[in-house]
Design a protein around this motif. Structure first.
Motif, mmCIF file in Angstrom:
data_model
loop_
_atom_site.group_PDB
_atom_site.id
_atom_site.type_symbol
_atom_site.label_atom_id
_atom_site.label_comp_id
_atom_site.label_asym_id
_atom_site.label_seq_id
_atom_site.Cartn_x
_atom_site.Cartn_y
_atom_site.Cartn_z
ATOM 1 N N HIS A 183 36.680 6.402 74.138
ATOM 2 C CA HIS A 183 36.200 5.139 73.560
ATOM 3 C C HIS A 183 34.741 4.884 73.906
ATOM 4 O O HIS A 183 33.982 4.388 73.052
ATOM 5 N N LEU A 184 34.311 5.221 75.108
ATOM 6 C CA LEU A 184 32.897 5.066 75.436
ATOM 7 C C LEU A 184 32.033 5.978 74.571
ATOM 8 O O LEU A 184 30.952 5.576 74.105
ATOM 9 N N GLY A 185 32.494 7.212 74.353
ATOM 10 C CA GLY A 185 31.747 8.115 73.484
ATOM 11 C C GLY A 185 31.667 7.602 72.058
ATOM 12 O O GLY A 185 30.598 7.651 71.427
ATOM 13 N N LEU A 186 32.771 7.108 71.524
ATOM 14 C CA LEU A 186 32.759 6.573 70.164
ATOM 15 C C LEU A 186 31.877 5.339 70.047
ATOM 16 O O LEU A 186 31.217 5.127 69.025
ATOM 17 N N GLU A 239 21.852 14.453 70.118
ATOM 18 C CA GLU A 239 21.289 14.846 68.821
ATOM 19 C C GLU A 239 21.031 13.636 67.940
ATOM 20 O O GLU A 239 20.009 13.570 67.239
ATOM 21 N N LEU A 240 21.945 12.673 67.961
ATOM 22 C CA LEU A 240 21.732 11.464 67.152
ATOM 23 C C LEU A 240 20.536 10.672 67.672
ATOM 24 O O LEU A 240 19.761 10.109 66.885
ATOM 25 N N GLU A 241 20.396 10.585 68.990
ATOM 26 C CA GLU A 241 19.239 9.870 69.541
ATOM 27 C C GLU A 241 17.929 10.566 69.183
ATOM 28 O O GLU A 241 16.887 9.916 69.033
ATOM 29 N N ALA A 242 17.979 11.875 69.035
ATOM 30 C CA ALA A 242 16.772 12.620 68.655
ATOM 31 C C ALA A 242 16.486 12.546 67.167
ATOM 32 O O ALA A 242 15.474 13.085 66.709
ATOM 33 N N GLY A 243 17.368 11.903 66.419
ATOM 34 C CA GLY A 243 17.150 11.742 64.986
ATOM 35 C C GLY A 243 17.738 12.839 64.141
ATOM 36 O O GLY A 243 17.439 12.918 62.940
ATOM 37 N N SER A 244 18.585 13.708 64.696
ATOM 38 C CA SER A 244 19.168 14.804 63.934
ATOM 39 C C SER A 244 20.202 14.262 62.946
ATOM 40 O O SER A 244 20.983 13.361 63.265
ATOM 41 N N SER A 245 20.196 14.827 61.764
ATOM 42 C CA SER A 245 21.169 14.425 60.744
ATOM 43 C C SER A 245 22.404 15.313 60.749
ATOM 44 O O SER A 245 23.383 15.024 60.068
ATOM 45 N N ASN A 246 22.366 16.418 61.497
ATOM 46 C CA ASN A 246 23.504 17.338 61.556
ATOM 47 C C ASN A 246 23.681 17.829 62.997
ATOM 48 O O ASN A 246 23.186 18.899 63.367
ATOM 49 N N PRO A 247 24.380 17.058 63.822
ATOM 50 C CA PRO A 247 24.551 17.451 65.232
ATOM 51 C C PRO A 247 25.644 18.492 65.453
ATOM 52 O O PRO A 247 25.860 18.913 66.578
ATOM 53 N N LEU A 248 26.336 18.930 64.390
ATOM 54 C CA LEU A 248 27.471 19.825 64.560
ATOM 55 C C LEU A 248 27.092 21.170 65.166
ATOM 56 O O LEU A 248 27.774 21.643 66.082
ATOM 57 N N PRO A 249 26.052 21.869 64.720
ATOM 58 C CA PRO A 249 25.735 23.180 65.313
ATOM 59 C C PRO A 249 25.465 23.097 66.819
ATOM 60 O O PRO A 249 25.929 23.949 67.585
ATOM 61 N N ALA A 250 24.718 22.085 67.253
ATOM 62 C CA ALA A 250 24.423 21.953 68.675
ATOM 63 C C ALA A 250 25.697 21.676 69.470
ATOM 64 O O ALA A 250 25.875 22.195 70.585
ATOM 65 N N ALA A 276 18.084 0.565 76.205
ATOM 66 C CA ALA A 276 18.361 0.048 77.543
ATOM 67 C C ALA A 276 19.824 -0.346 77.695
ATOM 68 O O ALA A 276 20.423 -0.160 78.757
ATOM 69 N N GLY A 277 20.408 -0.867 76.615
ATOM 70 C CA GLY A 277 21.815 -1.233 76.671
ATOM 71 C C GLY A 277 22.741 -0.028 76.691
ATOM 72 O O GLY A 277 23.837 -0.088 77.276
ATOM 73 N N ARG A 278 22.304 1.069 76.049
ATOM 74 C CA ARG A 278 23.140 2.274 75.999
ATOM 75 C C ARG A 278 23.017 3.125 77.258
ATOM 76 O O ARG A 278 23.933 3.890 77.577
ATOM 77 N N GLN A 279 21.917 3.011 77.964
ATOM 78 C CA GLN A 279 21.667 3.923 79.069
ATOM 79 C C GLN A 279 22.736 3.862 80.171
ATOM 80 O O GLN A 279 23.155 4.912 80.669
ATOM 81 N N PRO A 280 23.239 2.678 80.564
ATOM 82 C CA PRO A 280 24.312 2.676 81.575
ATOM 83 C C PRO A 280 25.564 3.408 81.121
ATOM 84 O O PRO A 280 26.218 4.091 81.921
ATOM 85 N N LEU A 281 25.897 3.308 79.836
ATOM 86 C CA LEU A 281 27.071 4.020 79.327
ATOM 87 C C LEU A 281 26.839 5.526 79.356
ATOM 88 O O LEU A 281 27.740 6.304 79.718
ATOM 89 N N ILE A 282 25.633 5.941 78.981
ATOM 90 C CA ILE A 282 25.318 7.372 78.995
ATOM 91 C C ILE A 282 25.353 7.908 80.427
ATOM 92 O O ILE A 282 25.888 8.996 80.691
#
Length: 723
Positions: free
Chosen positions: A575-578, A654-665, A612-618
């Motif tokens: 749930h945290l990941g989602l 990958e999403l934070e880096a702006g990638s549109s296709n994080p599946l390969p990584a 800043a709000g996401r960083q504690p979860l990460i």
């Protein structure tokens, strides 16, 4: 009213207050034992010496008149054996109306019924029948018959009462003639059953020889008393420790049930043992102990386990399987435990049975609510329907008393303490407050009928949040008290109860939280689930592998399964990941059409606040990911959570880096994790000092049907990997 009428009014009252004639035999009265009024009675027959069971001349018992008691006492030496044989046979066959009704639970008779049952008739009672014989079900036929059972129809024959016209002499002669036949039939029946029984090898024929030395047992048993028994009341500490001391001194031969209960308690104590190496050895032995317990419960000796000792052993076995990740479907175990408990009448109010003393009544209440808690817990973990409702039992909650205040020789229970007073039963009573509501919630969540509405979900969630607040206040007062409570145990219990109840809140709101992205009405459910996961994951702060772990709750999280994983459970991780993925996708969707997919400028205040709000979860997920890797290195082959979280973290980056296709990584990271885990497991298997307690690849985590896309993530079947 005139004066001559006054004595007529006072006299009945005087008769009511007159002391009743004793009904027990003289030997039981001297030894202060509960007499079943037989001839001879059961306590006298079970005594070591050959006690002569006799009744005083003024004794009125059963249906016999007082004048016949001395005569029957003088005849006991000549025909007691035959009477006992026939009485046992007839009693086991359940002939007689009264036995059928009491076996199906009947409150003590009052009024005219009580008068008739007290023996105010002239019919001799050659087949002694106490008012309530439900207690014998645990040692005789060990069955409790429902109203629809055929024995109730058989009871209408009323055989005993129809034989009374023969008279005492005829019945006495009939019993003497039947005595040898009864013994012959019983012997042949036993021989035939033994011949037809499949001979199985006991998986651990001498379990006592495998127990560790006394010093180790003392330490492990102390861990059990401190951390597990206050949560799940199974054993009476004073009685068990008395038997424990007798076992080590060799003054008495221990019973099989005691050895089994002791082994399960030692296994639970090893779960929170701080010495990782010694804990691993004990938990490796505990698997063999558990096999022996299961053989005793379900194998050829199943009948012996149909007792209060059997229910206690079963409760401890279920707890050990979950707390030490020894595998198996918890729902099957808890359903079987529930049936066993109901078969010995634990679901019925013990106050309705005069055969139980105050101590046993209190013990039965404690054990029944532990069985209920384990059953609800098992249904919550497996998301399978709950097979019991609040209408199926009427056993009330236990009293707020400590074990030192009650004993097997107690004539009456002391006055229960107020709820604010801490006793050995306080934590169980804390859980019991919300048990009925949680039972209802699990039935609705896991049932196939009309699910809970959103409004009802919010109300139930509020009730559980208030319960979490009460628990926090309770432990805050206890830990700040000057009475010197065990701080480590208090912290363990606080974290356990908080994680346990918030797990209900998470499961309750999760179906609506998954829809919050499309329907803003469910934003409160999403917020509630995030709060529950944040609080639960905060309990992992004391976990800092490979350093030595001193937090018992974190030790249990390393070695447990299901609820006992605590902050490392799969539901919290997923749930945290989602939630992080959802936030990043919502941030991406705010961009104008045609805008580049490069990461937004860090100068945007809104972006800064979001990061800043996401960083504690990460940071929390990264900490958990590192701890999961160390757990695998310790020899715990729990890989599913590690693979899922590794792929999820790369997906988030990958999403934070702006990638549109994080599946390969994510796929590349998954391949790397597989190679890494393979090497870790190889090293753990080669280390003989770290026995692998969870080596069965068939074991898997609890199902999570609310996450249909998660287990198919990246097109890989994660069910092949143990969670």
């Amino acid at each position: 009213m005139t004066d001559p009428e006054v004595p007529e009014i006072v006299e009945p009252s005087a008769r009511r207050t007159r002391r009743r004639s004793p009904k027990s035999c003289e030997q039981c009265r001297k030894r202060k034992l509960r007499c079943d009024r037989g001839l001879p009675c059961r306590p006298c027959k079970r005594s070591r010496g050959a006690l002569q069971c006799s009744y005083s001349p003024d004794t009125t018992r059963g249906a016999a008149s007082s004048s016949e008691a001395p005569r029957r006492a003088s005849q006991s030496a000549s025909n007691s054996e035959g009477q006992a044989d026939v009485a046992v046979i007839l009693d086991s066959l359940k002939f007689g109306r009264e036995r059928f009704h009491t076996a199906g639970y009947q409150p003590p008779a009052t009024g005219d019924q009580a008068k008739n049952s007290n023996g105010n008739n002239n019919t001799p009672d050659l087949f002694p029948r106490p008012q309530i014989r439900i207690g014998t079900l645990e040692t005789d036929k060990t069955r409790l018959f429902g109203r629809a059972h055929w024995v109730h129809a058989l009871a209408q024959f009323n055989l005993i009462e129809k034989l009374q016209f023969l008279g005492p002499s005829a019945l006495s002669g009939l019993q003497e003639g039947m005595g040898s036949l009864c013994r012959e039939v019983a012997s042949r029946r036993s021989s035939l059953k033994h011949h037809r029984t499949l001979e199985l090898n006991d998986p651990l024929p001498d379990l006592a020889r495998t127990l560790p030395p006394k010093a180790t047992c003392d330490q492990l048993l102390s861990n059990y008393w401190r951390f597990f028994e206050p949560l799940f009341r199974v054993l009476h500490r004073v009685s068990f420790e008395r038997e424990y001391d007798s076992y080590w001194t060799g003054s008495t031969k221990p019973s099989t049930s005691f050895i089994l209960k002791l082994s399960m308690a030692l296994g639970l104590g090893a779960v929170v043992h701080r010495d990782l190496e010694e804990s691993g050895r004990i938990r490796y032995l505990a698997k063999s102990w558990l096999y022996a317990v299961q053989w005793w419960l379900m194998g050829p000796m199943e009948k012996a386990a149909r007792s209060l000792d059997g229910v206690q052993t079963f409760c401890l076995a279920v707890l050990l399987r979950q707390a030490s990740s020894l595998g198996g479907a918890s729902s099957i175990s808890t359903d079987a435990l529930m049936k066993l408990a109901m078969s010995v009448g634990l679901h019925l109010d013990p106050d309705g049975f005069s055969v139980y003393g105050p101590f046993e009544r209190e013990l039965r209440r404690r054990i029944w609510h532990t069985v209920l808690e384990l059953t609800v817990m098992g249904s919550l973990d497996t998301t399978l329907p709950l097979l019991i409702t609040s209408d199926d039992y009427n056993c009330g909650p236990p009293s707020n008393l400590s074990d030192t205040e009650i004993g097997s020789d107690s004539d009456d229970l002391p006055q229960a303490h107020p709820a604010a007073r801490f006793t050995d039963s306080s934590i169980q009573l804390l859980l019991q407050k919300s048990l009925a509501r949680r039972l209802y919630m699990v039935r609705k969540m896991n049932g196939i009928q009309k699910p809970l509405s959103y409004e009802e979900t919010i109300e139930l969630g509020k009730e559980l949040k208030m319960q979490c607040h009460d628990i926090a206040s309770f432990f805050h007062l206890r830990m700040s008290s000057t009475e010197g409570y065990d701080q480590d145990a208090c912290e363990f219990h606080r974290k356990f109860l908080d994680s346990y109840l918030r797990r209900y809140i998470l499961f309750l709101h999760r179906p609506f939280a998954l829809q919050a992205g499309k329907d803003p009405r469910y934003h409160l459910a999403r917020k509630t689930c995030l709060e529950c996961c944040q609080i639960a994951s905060s309990h992992s702060a004391g976990l800092n592998l490979p350093q030595k772990v001193t937090d018992e709750f974190c030790l249990m999280a390393i070695r447990g399964s299901g609820l006992f994983k605590g902050p490392l459970c799969q539901d919290v991780i997923i749930h945290l990941g989602l939630e992080l993925v959802t936030q990043l996708e919502e941030e991406r969707d705010l961009r104008m059409p045609g805008e580049p997919t490069a990461p937004p400028s860090s100068a945007d205040p809104l972006i800064q606040m979001s990061r800043a709000g996401r960083q504690p979860l990460i940071d929390t997920l990264r900490h958990i990911l590192g701890q999961l890797r160390h757990i695998i290195a310790l020899g715990q082959p729990s890989c599913k959570r590690y693979f899922l979280l590794s792929a999820a973290m790369v997906h988030i980056e990958e999403l934070e880096a702006g990638s549109s296709n994080p599946l390969p990584a994510a796929m590349a990271q998954l391949t790397k994790c597989l190679k890494d885990c393979s090497e870790l497991l190889r090293l753990a298997s080669a280390d003989v000092c770290q026995p692998v307690a969870d080596s069965d690849p068939a074991w898997s985590d609890e199902a999570s049907p609310d996450w249909p896309d998660t287990f198919g993530l990246l097109g890989f079947d994660f069910d092949l990997l143990v969670g």
